[in-house]
Design a protein around this motif. Sequence first.
Motif, PDB file in Angstrom:
ATOM      1  N   TYR A  72      -9.812 -38.602  -3.071  1.00 23.85           N
ATOM      2  CA  TYR A  72      -9.057 -37.362  -3.264  1.00 23.85           C
ATOM      3  C   TYR A  72      -7.558 -37.640  -3.206  1.00 23.85           C
TER       4      TYR A  72
ATOM      5  N   TYR B 108      -3.867 -35.559  -2.598  1.00 28.47           N
ATOM      6  CA  TYR B 108      -3.195 -34.339  -2.175  1.00 28.47           C
ATOM      7  C   TYR B 108      -1.692 -34.564  -2.241  1.00 28.47           C
TER       8      TYR B 108
ATOM      9  N   ALA C 202     -13.841 -36.660   5.212  1.00 31.42           N
ATOM     10  CA  ALA C 202     -12.823 -37.355   4.438  1.00 31.42           C
ATOM     11  C   ALA C 202     -11.816 -37.996   5.381  1.00 31.42           C
TER      12      ALA C 202
ATOM     13  N   PHE D 143      -8.039 -39.842   5.683  1.00 29.56           N
ATOM     14  CA  PHE D 143      -6.777 -39.834   4.962  1.00 29.56           C
ATOM     15  C   PHE D 143      -5.980 -41.111   5.191  1.00 29.56           C
ATOM     16  N   GLY D 144      -5.240 -41.513   4.169  1.00 26.95           N
ATOM     17  CA  GLY D 144      -4.254 -42.569   4.299  1.00 26.95           C
ATOM     18  C   GLY D 144      -2.960 -42.008   4.860  1.00 26.95           C
ATOM     19  N   GLN D 145      -1.967 -42.904   5.037  1.00 28.85           N
ATOM     20  CA  GLN D 145      -0.704 -42.484   5.633  1.00 28.85           C
ATOM     21  C   GLN D 145       0.268 -41.904   4.625  1.00 28.85           C
TER      22      GLN D 145
ATOM     23  N   TYR E 210      -7.142 -30.500  11.378  1.00 32.17           N
ATOM     24  CA  TYR E 210      -6.582 -31.840  11.279  1.00 32.17           C
ATOM     25  C   TYR E 210      -5.261 -31.880  12.055  1.00 32.17           C
TER      26      TYR E 210
ATOM     27  N   GLN F 232      -1.548 -34.127  12.369  1.00 30.21           N
ATOM     28  CA  GLN F 232      -0.676 -35.100  11.720  1.00 30.21           C
ATOM     29  C   GLN F 232       0.469 -35.444  12.657  1.00 30.21           C
TER      30      GLN F 232
ATOM     31  N   GLN G   9       2.652 -40.098   9.829  1.00 31.04           N
ATOM     32  CA  GLN G   9       1.279 -40.597   9.723  1.00 31.04           C
ATOM     33  C   GLN G   9       0.455 -39.675   8.838  1.00 31.04           C
ATOM     34  N   GLY G  10      -0.738 -40.144   8.487  1.00 30.41           N
ATOM     35  CA  GLY G  10      -1.648 -39.323   7.698  1.00 30.41           C
ATOM     36  C   GLY G  10      -2.344 -38.305   8.573  1.00 30.41           C
ATOM     37  N   LEU G  11      -3.314 -37.643   7.984  1.00 31.71           N
ATOM     38  CA  LEU G  11      -4.067 -36.620   8.692  1.00 31.71           C
ATOM     39  C   LEU G  11      -5.259 -37.240   9.419  1.00 31.71           C
TER      40      LEU G  11
ATOM     41  N   LEU H 116      -8.812 -36.113  11.523  1.00 31.00           N
ATOM     42  CA  LEU H 116      -9.705 -35.005  11.809  1.00 31.00           C
ATOM     43  C   LEU H 116      -9.833 -34.791  13.316  1.00 31.00           C
TER      44      LEU H 116
ATOM     45  N   LYS I 272     -14.607 -30.175  13.412  1.00 25.78           N
ATOM     46  CA  LYS I 272     -15.072 -29.429  12.248  1.00 25.78           C
ATOM     47  C   LYS I 272     -16.268 -28.564  12.630  1.00 25.78           C
TER      48      LYS I 272
ATOM     49  N   GLU J 173       1.854 -31.857  14.125  1.00 23.13           N
ATOM     50  CA  GLU J 173       1.579 -30.708  13.274  1.00 23.13           C
ATOM     51  C   GLU J 173       0.068 -30.594  13.083  1.00 23.13           C
TER      52      GLU J 173
ATOM     53  N   PHE K 134      -3.189 -28.693  11.170  1.00 27.51           N
ATOM     54  CA  PHE K 134      -3.574 -28.004   9.946  1.00 27.51           C
ATOM     55  C   PHE K 134      -5.015 -27.516  10.035  1.00 27.51           C
TER      56      PHE K 134
ATOM     57  N   GLY L 105     -14.001 -33.142   1.234  1.00 24.68           N
ATOM     58  CA  GLY L 105     -12.655 -33.633   0.963  1.00 24.68           C
ATOM     59  C   GLY L 105     -11.881 -32.719   0.057  1.00 24.68           C
TER      60      GLY L 105
ATOM     61  N   LEU M 139     -10.364 -29.714   0.046  1.00 22.72           N
ATOM     62  CA  LEU M 139      -9.984 -28.811   1.124  1.00 22.72           C
ATOM     63  C   LEU M 139      -8.857 -27.876   0.718  1.00 22.72           C
TER      64      LEU M 139
ATOM     65  N   PHE N 251      -5.900 -26.019   2.597  1.00 26.86           N
ATOM     66  CA  PHE N 251      -5.202 -26.123   3.871  1.00 26.86           C
ATOM     67  C   PHE N 251      -4.325 -24.906   4.142  1.00 26.86           C
TER      68      PHE N 251
ATOM     69  N   LYS O  81      -0.699 -23.728   6.044  1.00 26.45           N
ATOM     70  CA  LYS O  81       0.629 -24.333   5.948  1.00 26.45           C
ATOM     71  C   LYS O  81       1.037 -25.121   7.184  1.00 26.45           C
TER      72      LYS O  81
END
Lengths: 114, 115
Positions: free
Chosen positions: A33, A35, A103, A105-107, B36, B38, B42-44, B46, B49, B88, B90, B101, B103, B105, B107
Amino acid sequence: GAGVSQSPSNKVTEKGKDVELRCDPISGHTALYWYRQSLGQGLEFLIYFQGNSAPDKSGLPSDRFSAERTGGSVSTLTIQRTQQEDSAVYLCASSLVVANTEAFFGQGTRLTVV
Amino acid sequence: AQSVTQLDSQVPVFEEAPVELRCNYSSSVSVYLFWYVQYPNQGLQLLLKYLSGSTLVKGINGFEAEFNKSQTSFHLRKPSVHISDTAEYFCAVSEVGRSQGNLIFGKGTKLSVKP
């Protein structure tokens, strides 16, 4: 690799140039995916791949955006003739299969168009 | 179509205080619900859920969330926050039976934990 890998981590480009962003998913993950995360817009879904095919391209913001995936692994997101509004963090994620699996996620790649 | 509303864009809180981050969703079909986190640059990741079953879901780092179908809410809670929870958060939904995947989101809510 252990996680989703994206490159480059940062990219500064001049308005009007083309850019390519790369995503290496977790080995064995068939779903991938893309985004976009930008100020004021939050996180937007762009496109997803099941294997090498993209059943859902509904989130691509314009025809300047395209993505491909080869060999069921690496994916490339290409933005042609970049505009300043394309500046954002582009996040990639992958999952084992499309339905009912988490899923990861990457950075992200931070793209700045000047 | 689905949508997600996170009512608070920023939440400041003192260390060891409880916190609740609010999330409401709108959907004409059944959804899965996610939180999620963040961390800076960095990325998200989990946190937790809800797919089905018990409406109280426990996640990593001491967070939990409760699915309330009648109020279409999925608020995130932690009884005692740490400085390291500054990040942050989400809230997101995906359509039941489709990709987790793909998704939608909210804000985001920036949680700032102060000593």
